[in-house]
Design a protein around this motif. Structure first.
Motif, PDB file in Angstrom:
ATOM      1  N   LEU A 224       9.429 -21.748 -14.578  1.00 31.62           N
ATOM      2  CA  LEU A 224      10.630 -21.643 -15.414  1.00 31.62           C
ATOM      3  C   LEU A 224      10.469 -20.451 -16.343  1.00 31.62           C
ATOM      4  O   LEU A 224       9.472 -20.360 -17.065  1.00 31.62           O
ATOM      5  CB  LEU A 224      10.815 -22.915 -16.244  1.00 31.62           C
ATOM      6  CG  LEU A 224      11.176 -24.187 -15.466  1.00 31.62           C
ATOM      7  CD1 LEU A 224      11.177 -25.390 -16.393  1.00 31.62           C
ATOM      8  CD2 LEU A 224      12.531 -24.026 -14.809  1.00 31.62           C
ATOM      9  N   ASP A 225      11.440 -19.562 -16.314  1.00 30.74           N
ATOM     10  CA  ASP A 225      11.377 -18.355 -17.129  1.00 30.74           C
ATOM     11  C   ASP A 225      12.060 -18.622 -18.470  1.00 30.74           C
ATOM     12  O   ASP A 225      13.286 -18.764 -18.528  1.00 30.74           O
ATOM     13  CB  ASP A 225      12.077 -17.227 -16.368  1.00 30.74           C
ATOM     14  CG  ASP A 225      12.002 -15.910 -17.116  1.00 30.74           C
ATOM     15  OD1 ASP A 225      11.631 -15.925 -18.317  1.00 30.74           O
ATOM     16  OD2 ASP A 225      12.303 -14.873 -16.507  1.00 30.74           O
ATOM     17  N   THR A 226      11.246 -18.700 -19.529  1.00 26.74           N
ATOM     18  CA  THR A 226      11.806 -19.056 -20.845  1.00 26.74           C
ATOM     19  C   THR A 226      12.514 -17.873 -21.509  1.00 26.74           C
ATOM     20  O   THR A 226      13.039 -18.001 -22.599  1.00 26.74           O
ATOM     21  CB  THR A 226      10.715 -19.599 -21.790  1.00 26.74           C
ATOM     22  OG1 THR A 226       9.749 -18.580 -21.992  1.00 26.74           O
ATOM     23  CG2 THR A 226      10.051 -20.831 -21.236  1.00 26.74           C
ATOM     24  N   THR A 227      12.499 -16.714 -20.851  1.00 28.48           N
ATOM     25  CA  THR A 227      13.280 -15.599 -21.373  1.00 28.48           C
ATOM     26  C   THR A 227      14.743 -15.799 -20.972  1.00 28.48           C
ATOM     27  O   THR A 227      15.668 -15.429 -21.685  1.00 28.48           O
ATOM     28  CB  THR A 227      12.779 -14.255 -20.783  1.00 28.48           C
ATOM     29  OG1 THR A 227      11.366 -14.236 -20.853  1.00 28.48           O
ATOM     30  CG2 THR A 227      13.337 -13.076 -21.528  1.00 28.48           C
ATOM     31  N   ARG A 228      14.954 -16.425 -19.820  1.00 26.97           N
ATOM     32  CA  ARG A 228      16.326 -16.624 -19.318  1.00 26.97           C
ATOM     33  C   ARG A 228      16.971 -17.871 -19.873  1.00 26.97           C
ATOM     34  O   ARG A 228      18.185 -17.945 -19.998  1.00 26.97           O
ATOM     35  CB  ARG A 228      16.299 -16.690 -17.792  1.00 26.97           C
ATOM     36  CG  ARG A 228      15.978 -15.342 -17.170  1.00 26.97           C
ATOM     37  CD  ARG A 228      15.971 -15.409 -15.679  1.00 26.97           C
ATOM     38  NE  ARG A 228      17.176 -16.014 -15.121  1.00 26.97           N
ATOM     39  CZ  ARG A 228      17.234 -16.526 -13.898  1.00 26.97           C
ATOM     40  NH1 ARG A 228      16.172 -16.531 -13.139  1.00 26.97           N
ATOM     41  NH2 ARG A 228      18.359 -17.030 -13.437  1.00 26.97           N
ATOM     42  N   TYR A 229      16.133 -18.908 -20.149  1.00 26.01           N
ATOM     43  CA  TYR A 229      16.707 -20.168 -20.641  1.00 26.01           C
ATOM     44  C   TYR A 229      16.211 -20.427 -22.049  1.00 26.01           C
ATOM     45  O   TYR A 229      15.051 -20.164 -22.351  1.00 26.01           O
ATOM     46  CB  TYR A 229      16.253 -21.340 -19.773  1.00 26.01           C
ATOM     47  CG  TYR A 229      16.603 -21.203 -18.321  1.00 26.01           C
ATOM     48  CD1 TYR A 229      17.922 -21.279 -17.892  1.00 26.01           C
ATOM     49  CD2 TYR A 229      15.600 -21.011 -17.369  1.00 26.01           C
ATOM     50  CE1 TYR A 229      18.231 -21.160 -16.558  1.00 26.01           C
ATOM     51  CE2 TYR A 229      15.913 -20.898 -16.026  1.00 26.01           C
ATOM     52  CZ  TYR A 229      17.224 -20.972 -15.624  1.00 26.01           C
ATOM     53  OH  TYR A 229      17.538 -20.846 -14.310  1.00 26.01           O
ATOM     54  N   ASP A 230      17.074 -21.032 -22.910  1.00 21.68           N
ATOM     55  CA  ASP A 230      16.561 -21.404 -24.226  1.00 21.68           C
ATOM     56  C   ASP A 230      15.709 -22.665 -24.081  1.00 21.68           C
ATOM     57  O   ASP A 230      15.724 -23.335 -23.038  1.00 21.68           O
ATOM     58  CB  ASP A 230      17.686 -21.566 -25.247  1.00 21.68           C
ATOM     59  CG  ASP A 230      18.618 -22.699 -24.890  1.00 21.68           C
ATOM     60  OD1 ASP A 230      18.131 -23.752 -24.481  1.00 21.68           O
ATOM     61  OD2 ASP A 230      19.844 -22.520 -25.017  1.00 21.68           O
ATOM     62  N   LEU A 231      14.930 -22.981 -25.138  1.00 26.43           N
ATOM     63  CA  LEU A 231      13.935 -24.043 -25.001  1.00 26.43           C
ATOM     64  C   LEU A 231      14.569 -25.411 -24.733  1.00 26.43           C
ATOM     65  O   LEU A 231      14.009 -26.224 -24.002  1.00 26.43           O
ATOM     66  CB  LEU A 231      13.020 -24.078 -26.229  1.00 26.43           C
ATOM     67  CG  LEU A 231      12.112 -22.837 -26.377  1.00 26.43           C
ATOM     68  CD1 LEU A 231      11.121 -23.024 -27.505  1.00 26.43           C
ATOM     69  CD2 LEU A 231      11.379 -22.494 -25.096  1.00 26.43           C
TER      70      LEU A 231
END
Ligand code: DC
Length: 263
Positions: A224-231
Protein backbone atom coordinates in the motif's frame (compact mmCIF):
# COMPACT_ATOMS: atom_id res chain seq x y z
CA UNK A 1 -4.71 -27.89 11.84
CA UNK A 2 -2.63 -27.79 8.66
CA UNK A 3 -4.18 -25.83 5.82
CA UNK A 4 -3.94 -28.81 3.48
CA UNK A 5 -3.94 -32.46 4.44
CA UNK A 6 -2.56 -33.70 1.13
CA UNK A 7 0.41 -32.52 -0.86
CA UNK A 8 0.04 -32.26 -4.61
CA UNK A 9 3.09 -33.63 -6.37
CA UNK A 10 4.07 -31.19 -9.03
CA UNK A 11 6.65 -32.00 -11.66
CA UNK A 12 8.70 -28.87 -12.01
CA UNK A 13 11.43 -26.96 -10.27
CA UNK A 14 12.40 -28.95 -7.11
CA UNK A 15 12.68 -25.71 -5.16
CA UNK A 16 9.03 -24.98 -5.93
CA UNK A 17 8.01 -28.47 -4.78
CA UNK A 18 9.83 -27.84 -1.49
CA UNK A 19 8.02 -24.55 -1.15
CA UNK A 20 4.67 -26.26 -1.71
CA UNK A 21 5.43 -29.00 0.82
CA UNK A 22 6.52 -26.41 3.32
CA UNK A 23 3.37 -24.38 2.76
CA UNK A 24 1.19 -27.49 2.93
CA UNK A 25 2.46 -28.65 6.31
CA UNK A 26 2.75 -25.26 7.98
CA UNK A 27 0.02 -23.64 9.97
CA UNK A 28 -0.60 -19.99 9.29
CA UNK A 29 -0.14 -17.68 12.27
CA UNK A 30 -3.11 -15.56 13.33
CA UNK A 31 -0.99 -12.49 12.78
CA UNK A 32 -1.27 -9.35 10.68
CA UNK A 33 2.31 -8.44 9.73
CA UNK A 34 2.92 -4.79 8.82
CA UNK A 35 6.35 -3.88 7.48
CA UNK A 36 7.75 -0.78 5.84
CA UNK A 37 10.44 1.89 5.98
CA UNK A 38 10.77 4.74 8.46
CA UNK A 39 8.21 7.56 8.32
CA UNK A 40 5.57 5.63 6.43
CA UNK A 41 2.95 5.98 9.19
CA UNK A 42 3.22 2.35 10.33
CA UNK A 43 2.68 2.95 14.04
CA UNK A 44 -0.35 5.22 13.57
CA UNK A 45 -1.93 2.79 11.12
CA UNK A 46 -1.02 -0.26 13.24
CA UNK A 47 -2.46 1.22 16.44
CA UNK A 48 -5.73 2.10 14.77
CA UNK A 49 -6.17 -1.19 12.87
CA UNK A 50 -5.40 -3.18 16.03
CA UNK A 51 -7.92 -1.14 18.06
CA UNK A 52 -10.66 -1.50 15.43
CA UNK A 53 -10.20 -5.24 15.01
CA UNK A 54 -9.46 -6.09 18.67
CA UNK A 55 -5.96 -7.40 17.91
CA UNK A 56 -3.00 -7.25 20.25
CA UNK A 57 -0.57 -4.61 18.91
CA UNK A 58 3.14 -5.37 19.06
CA UNK A 59 5.52 -2.56 18.03
CA UNK A 60 8.83 -4.37 17.45
CA UNK A 61 10.64 -1.07 16.75
CA UNK A 62 9.99 -0.11 20.38
CA UNK A 63 11.78 -3.32 21.45
CA UNK A 64 14.90 -2.48 19.38
CA UNK A 65 14.77 1.08 20.72
CA UNK A 66 14.62 -0.12 24.35
CA UNK A 67 17.62 -2.41 23.84
CA UNK A 68 19.43 0.53 22.16
CA UNK A 69 18.76 2.71 25.19
CA UNK A 70 20.16 0.00 27.44
CA UNK A 71 23.27 -0.26 25.22
CA UNK A 72 23.72 3.55 25.15
CA UNK A 73 23.68 3.62 28.92
CA UNK A 74 26.06 0.69 29.32
CA UNK A 75 28.49 1.84 26.60
CA UNK A 76 28.10 5.55 27.41
CA UNK A 77 27.18 6.38 23.78
CA UNK A 78 30.21 4.65 22.22
CA UNK A 79 29.55 2.09 19.49
CA UNK A 80 28.74 -1.22 21.16
CA UNK A 81 30.88 -4.28 20.44
CA UNK A 82 29.34 -7.63 19.58
CA UNK A 83 30.33 -9.24 22.91
CA UNK A 84 28.69 -6.41 24.82
CA UNK A 85 25.55 -6.77 22.72
CA UNK A 86 25.51 -10.52 23.31
CA UNK A 87 25.59 -9.82 27.04
CA UNK A 88 22.77 -7.26 26.74
CA UNK A 89 20.69 -9.62 24.58
CA UNK A 90 21.00 -12.29 27.27
CA UNK A 91 20.15 -10.06 30.23
CA UNK A 92 17.88 -7.12 29.29
CA UNK A 93 14.52 -6.96 31.06
CA UNK A 94 11.80 -5.54 28.88
CA UNK A 95 8.09 -5.26 29.64
CA UNK A 96 5.53 -4.11 27.08
CA UNK A 97 2.38 -2.91 28.79
CA UNK A 98 -1.06 -2.31 27.26
CA UNK A 99 -1.36 1.15 25.71
CA UNK A 100 2.23 1.07 24.43
CA UNK A 101 4.04 1.71 27.72
CA UNK A 102 7.59 0.30 27.70
CA UNK A 103 9.46 -0.65 30.88
CA UNK A 104 13.19 -1.37 30.88
CA UNK A 105 14.37 -3.02 34.09
CA UNK A 106 11.17 -1.67 35.68
CA UNK A 107 11.80 1.96 34.55
CA UNK A 108 9.26 3.67 32.28
CA UNK A 109 11.21 4.50 29.08
CA UNK A 110 8.21 5.07 26.78
CA UNK A 111 9.29 8.62 25.91
CA UNK A 112 13.05 8.19 26.29
CA UNK A 113 13.19 5.55 23.52
CA UNK A 114 11.76 8.09 21.01
CA UNK A 115 14.74 10.46 21.43
CA UNK A 116 16.69 11.30 18.27
CA UNK A 117 19.90 9.94 19.86
CA UNK A 118 18.20 6.60 20.32
CA UNK A 119 16.94 6.74 16.71
CA UNK A 120 20.51 7.21 15.54
CA UNK A 121 22.04 4.63 17.88
CA UNK A 122 19.42 1.91 17.34
CA UNK A 123 20.85 0.87 13.96
CA UNK A 124 24.00 -0.53 15.68
CA UNK A 125 21.80 -2.65 17.90
CA UNK A 126 19.45 -3.74 15.11
CA UNK A 127 22.48 -5.02 13.11
CA UNK A 128 23.48 -7.40 15.91
CA UNK A 129 22.74 -11.08 15.32
CA UNK A 130 22.45 -11.72 19.07
CA UNK A 131 20.00 -8.91 19.66
CA UNK A 132 17.89 -9.91 16.65
CA UNK A 133 17.79 -13.55 17.67
CA UNK A 134 16.65 -12.71 21.22
CA UNK A 135 14.03 -10.18 20.06
CA UNK A 136 12.68 -12.34 17.22
CA UNK A 137 12.11 -15.25 19.64
CA UNK A 138 10.31 -12.94 22.05
CA UNK A 139 8.21 -11.43 19.24
CA UNK A 140 7.18 -14.90 18.07
CA UNK A 141 6.24 -15.90 21.62
CA UNK A 142 4.15 -12.76 22.20
CA UNK A 143 2.54 -12.83 18.74
CA UNK A 144 1.35 -16.41 19.23
CA UNK A 145 -0.35 -15.79 22.58
CA UNK A 146 -3.42 -14.28 20.87
CA UNK A 147 -4.44 -12.79 17.50
CA UNK A 148 -1.92 -10.01 16.94
CA UNK A 149 -0.88 -7.20 14.70
CA UNK A 150 2.91 -7.04 14.61
CA UNK A 151 4.72 -4.10 13.01
CA UNK A 152 8.38 -3.75 12.07
CA UNK A 153 10.79 -4.36 9.20
CA UNK A 154 11.18 -8.16 9.03
CA UNK A 155 7.82 -9.37 10.35
CA UNK A 156 6.44 -10.87 7.13
CA UNK A 157 9.81 -12.27 6.05
CA UNK A 158 11.57 -13.50 9.24
CA UNK A 159 9.45 -13.23 12.39
CA UNK A 160 6.14 -14.48 10.96
CA UNK A 161 6.80 -15.78 7.45
CA UNK A 162 3.49 -17.68 7.77
CA UNK A 163 1.43 -14.69 8.93
CA UNK A 164 -2.18 -14.96 7.74
CA UNK A 165 -2.10 -11.41 6.41
CA UNK A 166 0.92 -9.37 5.28
CA UNK A 167 0.98 -5.69 4.47
CA UNK A 168 3.93 -3.64 3.21
CA UNK A 169 3.48 0.11 3.62
CA UNK A 170 5.54 2.24 1.26
CA UNK A 171 5.90 5.93 0.41
CA UNK A 172 8.28 8.30 -1.33
CA UNK A 173 11.28 9.47 0.73
CA UNK A 174 10.10 13.06 0.33
CA UNK A 175 6.65 12.40 1.82
CA UNK A 176 8.10 10.21 4.59
CA UNK A 177 10.59 12.95 5.54
CA UNK A 178 7.71 15.45 5.66
CA UNK A 179 5.79 13.17 8.09
CA UNK A 180 8.89 12.68 10.21
CA UNK A 181 9.32 16.47 10.46
CA UNK A 182 5.69 16.78 11.59
CA UNK A 183 6.25 14.11 14.26
CA UNK A 184 9.38 15.87 15.54
CA UNK A 185 7.57 19.21 15.61
CA UNK A 186 4.78 17.66 17.67
CA UNK A 187 7.43 16.48 20.12
CA UNK A 188 8.70 20.10 20.25
CA UNK A 189 12.01 19.08 18.67
CA UNK A 190 13.78 21.61 16.45
CA UNK A 191 14.11 20.28 12.92
CA UNK A 192 16.12 21.08 9.85
CA UNK A 193 14.46 19.77 6.66
CA UNK A 194 17.74 18.66 5.09
CA UNK A 195 18.93 16.89 8.25
CA UNK A 196 15.65 15.01 8.53
CA UNK A 197 15.82 13.98 4.86
CA UNK A 198 19.47 12.89 5.13
CA UNK A 199 18.83 10.90 8.32
CA UNK A 200 15.85 9.18 6.69
CA UNK A 201 17.89 8.12 3.65
CA UNK A 202 20.68 6.81 5.91
CA UNK A 203 18.24 4.78 8.02
CA UNK A 204 16.59 3.41 4.84
CA UNK A 205 20.00 2.29 3.61
CA UNK A 206 20.86 0.58 6.94
CA UNK A 207 17.42 -1.04 7.18
CA UNK A 208 17.65 -2.45 3.65
CA UNK A 209 21.26 -3.63 3.84
CA UNK A 210 21.57 -5.17 7.30
CA UNK A 211 22.92 -8.73 7.21
CA UNK A 212 20.01 -10.19 9.22
CA UNK A 213 16.39 -9.10 9.26
CA UNK A 214 16.77 -6.53 6.48
CA UNK A 215 13.70 -4.64 5.30
CA UNK A 216 12.41 -6.66 2.32
CA UNK A 217 9.08 -7.07 0.62
CA UNK A 218 7.59 -10.53 1.31
CA UNK A 219 6.41 -12.11 -1.95
CA UNK A 220 2.89 -12.59 -0.54
CA UNK A 221 2.49 -9.10 0.98
CA UNK A 222 -0.03 -6.52 -0.19
CA UNK A 223 1.76 -3.24 -0.93
CA UNK A 224 0.00 0.00 0.00
CA UNK A 225 1.48 3.31 -1.09
CA UNK A 226 0.84 5.83 1.69
CA UNK A 227 1.80 8.69 -0.62
CA UNK A 228 -1.31 7.99 -2.71
CA UNK A 229 -3.72 7.25 0.13
CA UNK A 230 -4.24 9.14 3.38
CA UNK A 231 -3.74 7.16 6.58
CA UNK A 232 -7.48 6.74 7.26
CA UNK A 233 -7.93 5.16 3.84
CA UNK A 234 -4.95 2.88 4.51
CA UNK A 235 -6.52 1.83 7.85
CA UNK A 236 -9.84 1.09 6.11
CA UNK A 237 -8.15 -0.98 3.38
CA UNK A 238 -6.16 -3.06 5.89
CA UNK A 239 -9.26 -3.68 8.04
CA UNK A 240 -11.13 -4.91 4.94
CA UNK A 241 -8.24 -7.18 3.97
CA UNK A 242 -8.08 -8.73 7.45
CA UNK A 243 -11.85 -9.15 7.68
CA UNK A 244 -11.85 -10.89 4.30
CA UNK A 245 -9.03 -13.22 5.37
CA UNK A 246 -10.31 -16.77 5.85
CA UNK A 247 -8.27 -17.54 8.97
CA UNK A 248 -9.24 -14.32 10.75
CA UNK A 249 -12.89 -14.68 9.65
CA UNK A 250 -12.98 -18.26 11.07
CA UNK A 251 -11.45 -17.06 14.30
CA UNK A 252 -14.02 -14.25 14.61
CA UNK A 253 -16.87 -16.74 14.00
CA UNK A 254 -15.48 -19.16 16.61
CA UNK A 255 -14.94 -16.36 19.15
CA UNK A 256 -18.47 -15.09 18.52
CA UNK A 257 -19.95 -18.61 18.87
CA UNK A 258 -18.14 -19.22 22.17
CA UNK A 259 -19.24 -15.87 23.68
CA UNK A 260 -22.86 -16.43 22.59
CA UNK A 261 -22.85 -19.96 24.06
CA UNK A 262 -22.49 -21.73 20.70
CA UNK A 263 -25.94 -20.57 19.53
O1 DC B 1 10.07 1.46 13.62
P1 DC B 1 11.13 2.22 14.44
O2 DC B 1 11.70 3.41 13.73
O3 DC B 1 10.67 2.52 15.81
O4 DC B 1 12.34 1.17 14.59
C1 DC B 1 13.49 1.48 15.31
C2 DC B 1 14.69 0.79 14.67
O5 DC B 1 14.62 -0.61 14.87
C3 DC B 1 14.88 1.03 13.18
O6 DC B 1 16.21 1.51 12.98
C4 DC B 1 14.76 -0.29 12.53
C5 DC B 1 14.87 -1.28 13.65
N1 DC B 1 13.90 -2.36 13.52
C6 DC B 1 14.33 -3.55 13.00
O7 DC B 1 15.49 -3.66 12.61
N2 DC B 1 13.47 -4.60 12.92
C7 DC B 1 12.20 -4.48 13.32
N3 DC B 1 11.37 -5.53 13.24
C8 DC B 1 11.74 -3.26 13.87
C9 DC B 1 12.62 -2.20 13.92
Amino acid sequence: MPLFSTVTVWEGNPAHILEMVNFAVTERDLVVAIDGPVGVGKSTVAREVAARLGLHHLDTGAMYRAVALEAMRRFRDNSPDEDGLREIAATFQLELLPGGKVLLGGEDVTLAIRDEEVSRYVTHVADSRFVRQALVEEQQRIGRLRPSLVEGRDIGTVVFPHAACKIYLDGTPFERARRREDQLRQLNKTTDKRDVFRALLERDERDRKRPWGALRLASDAVVLDTTRYDLQTVVAIICSLVEANELFANHQREAHASTSGGR
